[in-house]
Design an enzyme around this catalytic site. Structure first.
Site, PDB file in Angstrom:
ATOM      1  N   GLU A  65       0.847  -1.190  -0.124  1.00 46.06           N
ATOM      2  CA  GLU A  65      -0.005   0.009   0.090  1.00 46.06           C
ATOM      3  C   GLU A  65       0.722   1.488  -0.088  1.00 46.06           C
ATOM      4  OE1 GLU A  65      -1.385   1.903   3.424  1.00 46.06           O
ATOM      5  OE2 GLU A  65      -1.567   0.157   4.653  1.00 46.06           O
TER       6      GLU A  65
ATOM      7  N   LYS B  40      -3.334  -1.441  15.468  1.00 41.82           N
ATOM      8  CA  LYS B  40      -2.964  -0.608  16.688  1.00 41.82           C
ATOM      9  C   LYS B  40      -3.845  -0.392  17.915  1.00 41.82           C
ATOM     10  CE  LYS B  40       0.874   2.290  14.829  1.00 41.82           C
ATOM     11  NZ  LYS B  40       0.757   2.885  13.301  1.00 41.82           N
TER      12      LYS B  40
HETATM   13  N1  PSU Z   1      -2.655   1.700  10.681  1.00 39.29           N
HETATM   14  C1  PSU Z   1      -1.413   1.666  10.792  1.00 39.29           C
HETATM   15  N2  PSU Z   1      -0.590   2.087   9.923  1.00 39.29           N
HETATM   16  C2  PSU Z   1      -1.272   2.936   8.827  1.00 39.29           C
HETATM   17  C3  PSU Z   1      -2.587   2.799   8.661  1.00 39.29           C
HETATM   18  C4  PSU Z   1      -3.328   2.338   9.707  1.00 39.29           C
HETATM   19  O1  PSU Z   1      -0.833   1.405  11.951  1.00 39.29           O
HETATM   20  O2  PSU Z   1      -0.474   3.399   7.967  1.00 39.29           O
HETATM   21  C5  PSU Z   1      -3.373   3.249   7.376  1.00 39.29           C
HETATM   22  C6  PSU Z   1      -3.629   2.190   6.339  1.00 39.29           C
HETATM   23  O3  PSU Z   1      -3.505   2.770   5.090  1.00 39.29           O
HETATM   24  C7  PSU Z   1      -4.989   1.823   6.722  1.00 39.29           C
HETATM   25  C8  PSU Z   1      -5.578   3.435   7.188  1.00 39.29           C
HETATM   26  O4  PSU Z   1      -5.880   1.360   5.502  1.00 39.29           O
HETATM   27  O5  PSU Z   1      -4.521   3.887   7.673  1.00 39.29           O
HETATM   28  C9  PSU Z   1      -6.958   3.359   7.711  1.00 39.29           C
HETATM   29  O6  PSU Z   1      -7.397   4.553   7.721  1.00 39.29           O
HETATM   30  P1  PSU Z   1      -8.986   4.904   8.115  1.00 39.29           P
HETATM   31  O7  PSU Z   1      -9.166   4.335   9.469  1.00 39.29           O
HETATM   32  O8  PSU Z   1      -9.047   6.355   7.840  1.00 39.29           O
HETATM   33  O9  PSU Z   1      -9.623   4.004   7.343  1.00 39.29           O
END
Ligand code: PSU
Ligand code: MN
Length: 304
Positions: free
Chosen positions: A26, A161
């Site tokens: 990603e 996390k």
């Molecule tokens: N959690 C992490 N590192 C990240 C992300 C999440 O520890 O880089 C990023 C990933 O790209 C994940 C996104 O898909 O954040 C999720 O964002 P949201 O909660 O807005 O869907």
């Protein structure tokens, strides 16, 4: 037939055509998940790690209105330098970028969509999005979770996390029928730490065992799978330091009224700042570790 908005890099297309293993990667983690220049260095090291374990890497993004499976070094560098100014592209953002000719860094959900269009079934990242703490009030649930319920890609990650509500994240995945596999663990890992006290649905000891479950799921016509790979012991951070940083980041986000797609990048950046260099080293190490496992799973899938 290939999607008219999709560009598959020639090396990736050749690997797919020859049924050689490919691993999707990603780009939100590059633009929003780590500071420059470590983000670019890490993205390139992750690609090298995939190659070292016998698969072809395909880093995914949206560039000038095109869905890209496979990026050049210059393209990865531009996303890393752009940082948080780059649009964070999840499912709902893709048509907006395509129609406007825009550029975006794909989240887990966005990357799964492009990977599936390209025919890539295995994807490595750091952490999954999930159900946020307080979601009972805010309804903040990452689009990554419903994506796993509809798109047939295996996501190799170090769990999620603890900025998130991990029990509710697993409840959501259960409701939507998404299997959560533990790689050499019986517990869902919590990104910076190896354990959460929460059980996975199945423990796998080898990449071949993971591949057998993926094949069985896809033979049923079903969708995504979480492959949870705990952070290596030597890199894991102390629980109390993570808890303190997480609590402070969550308080600040609430006080500053951060909402919507800005929540996760804000929390990630704050936890990184508050825990200092240790968390960046841990983050880099676990992504490399996940890339190696994803490559092994992709190799096992093609061998079956
Ligand atoms: N959690 C992490 N590192 C990240 C992300 C999440 O520890 O880089 C990023 C990933 O790209 C994940 C996104 O898909 O954040 C999720 O964002 P949201 O909660 O807005 O869907
Ligand atoms: Mn959200």
């Amino acid at each position: 037939m290939a999607h008219p908005s999709l560009d598959v890099q020639p090396e990736v297309a050749a690997a797919l055509a020859a049924h050689r293993p490919v691993v999707a990667l990603e780009s939100t983690i590059i633009a929003h998940g780590m500071p420059y220049p470590q983000n670019v260095e890490t993205a390139l090291r992750v690609e090298a790690e995939v190659r070292a374990h016998g698969a072809t890497p395909a880093t995914i993004a949206v560039l000038n209105g095109r869905l890209k499976a496979g990026l050049t070094v210059a393209e990865i560098t531009a996303l890393g330098q752009g940082g948080r100014a780059v649009v964070k592209a999840s499912r709902r953002d893709l048509p907006l970028l395509l129609a406007a000719g825009g550029t975006g860094a794909t989240t887990v959900a966005g990357t799964m969509i492009v990977a599936a269009l390209a025919g890539i079934r295995v994807f490595a990242t750091g952490g999954l999005g999930g159900v946020h703490r307080g979601a009972q009030e805010t309804m903040d649930i990452s689009a990554d979770l419903p994506e796993l319920a509809q798109t047939p890609v295996a996501v190799v990650c170090a769990g999620a996390k603890s900025i998130l509500d991990l029990p509710l994240t697993l409840e959501y995945l259960e409701t939507h029928g998404v299997p959560v596999l533990g790689f050499q663990t019986s517990e869902f890992p919590a990104f910076f730490t190896r354990s959460s006290g929460l059980p996975v649905d199945a423990r796998c000891e080898t990449a071949a065992e993971v591949a057998a479950i993926l094949r069985a799921r896809w033979a049923l016509g079903h969708a995504g799978v979480v492959v949870a790979n705990p952070i290596p012991t030597a890199l894991a951070l102390p629980q109390d330091a993570i808890d303190a940083a997480t609590d402070q980041a969550l308080r600040e986000a609430r006080a500053q009224g951060i909402v919507g797609k800005a929540v996760t990048p804000f929390l990630l950046a704050r936890v990184n700042q508050l825990t200092g260099g240790d968390s960046l080293a841990a983050n880099i190490g676990l992504v490399l570790h996940n890339a190696a496992l994803a490559a092994a799973v992709a190799v096992a899938l093609e061998a079956g």
